[in-house]
Design an enzyme around this catalytic site. Structure first.
Site, mmCIF file in Angstrom:
data_model
loop_
_atom_site.group_PDB
_atom_site.id
_atom_site.type_symbol
_atom_site.label_atom_id
_atom_site.label_comp_id
_atom_site.label_asym_id
_atom_site.label_seq_id
_atom_site.Cartn_x
_atom_site.Cartn_y
_atom_site.Cartn_z
ATOM 1 N N GLY A 1 -1.733 58.660 61.750
ATOM 2 C CA GLY A 1 -2.474 58.558 63.140
ATOM 3 C C GLY A 1 -1.697 59.295 64.239
ATOM 4 O O GLY A 1 -2.423 60.085 64.913
ATOM 5 N N CYS B 1 8.662 50.154 65.684
ATOM 6 C CA CYS B 1 7.954 49.142 65.925
ATOM 7 C C CYS B 1 8.628 47.613 65.789
ATOM 8 O O CYS B 1 8.030 47.050 65.152
ATOM 9 C CB CYS B 1 6.474 49.127 65.263
ATOM 10 S SG CYS B 1 6.605 48.820 63.465
#
Length: 297
Positions: A122, A234
């Site tokens: 991504g 994350c």
């Protein structure tokens, strides 16, 4: 906290230590589904053009407050994969916090850029668009199936310069910019999989720092003097975030920490010199990032 928000005791205690008075709000948001966020592909459309196109396809959106590339789906979840605009490579599904990680690299046309833990790519696609499909763009991940998906997605996005690396790049590459989006405990995305909190065990908190430090060191060896290295996770865990960066800076005096997104990133997304965003405060999944510059000498 554990009882109120359906968390294992050890995990509720961890968030209390990490977040202090914000822990309650953070944990509450782990039980609220996250938004569906799109990242416009600027090689195909502007954000405004994409919003209009999606409206014509029956999908209402709102601009994201933090990333200039973000659109949030407004209303029921549509079948995005049936939309012609996706098939034409006009957008990708990507959390707004993840978009910020990509923006922090500030990749420019003609540069040499490395996405060292690319996954399905991504952020590689984000870099390719920022580079206007020029320069050299390398993507490495240990999972070959993810790299295969990246090649398919890059073709759809109109990118011809992505080079997939099946083995790690060689030190001394002389890259202008390198992203290390490191494997981590993923505590920042627990709202995406409600049962994940019960699948992990306390040892996850200490499992990743040695690996993260090693990958960050390898990433640092790829950057040219004067270049940029971005370290990101994350998760919400100082041992994987600030402590890894501190250990790295102690070992690598040729690098210094610099403010993320100088000139464009809101102060609301910066904590103690690092990027930190979270669901209760920003509407994103939780992300951490450090921007590191290599000395020119």
């Amino acid at each position: 906290l554990a009882l109120r928000y359906s968390l294992p005791d050890w995990l509720a205690d961890h968030f209390s230590r990490e977040l202090g008075p914000d822990a309650d709000a953070f944990c509450a948001h782990l039980n609220v589904p996250g938004p569906i966020t799109l990242r416009v592909n600027p090689l195909r459309s502007s954000r405004e053009e994409l919003a209009e196109r999606l409206r014509s396809e029956g999908v209402s959106t709102l601009p994201g407050p933090w990333s200039p590339l973000a659109l949030h789906i407004d209303g029921p979840r549509p079948n995005l994969y049936a939309l012609p605009s996706l098939q034409e490579g006009r957008f990708e599904v990507q959390d707004e916090g993840s978009q910020l990680l990509g923006l922090l690299l500030e990749a420019l046309p003609g540069e040499t850029v490395v996405d060292l833990c690319a996954g399905a790519g991504g952020k590689t696609l984000q870099f390719g668009a920022a580079m206007r499909d020029s320069g050299r763009l390398f993507a490495h991940d240990p999972d070959p199936e993810r790299l295969d998906r990246l090649l398919q997605r890059s073709s759809r996005a109109g990118l011809t310069r992505v080079q997939v690396l099946r083995t790690p790049p060689t030190p001394g590459l002389g890259a202008d910019r390198v992203l290390v989006d490191a494997p981590c405990s993923e505590l920042g995305s627990l709202r995406r999989g409600p049962d994940q909190r019960f699948r992990i065990t306390p040892d996850v908190l200490a499992r990743f720092p040695p690996l993260q430090f090693d990958i960050l060191q390898r990433g640092a060896d790829l950057v040219r003097p004067g270049g940029r290295l971005v370290y990101a996770t994350c998760t919400v865990n100082r041992a994987e975030n600030e402590d890894v960066v501190s250990a790295f800076l102690a070992a690598r005096p040729d690098y210094r920490l610099t403010r993320p997104g100088a000139g464009w990133l809101s102060d609301a997304c910066v904590r103690d010199g690092f990027l930190f965003v979270a669901p209760h405060s920003h509407g994103t999944d939780a992300f951490f990032a450090a921007v590191l510059e290599r000395s020119a000498g």
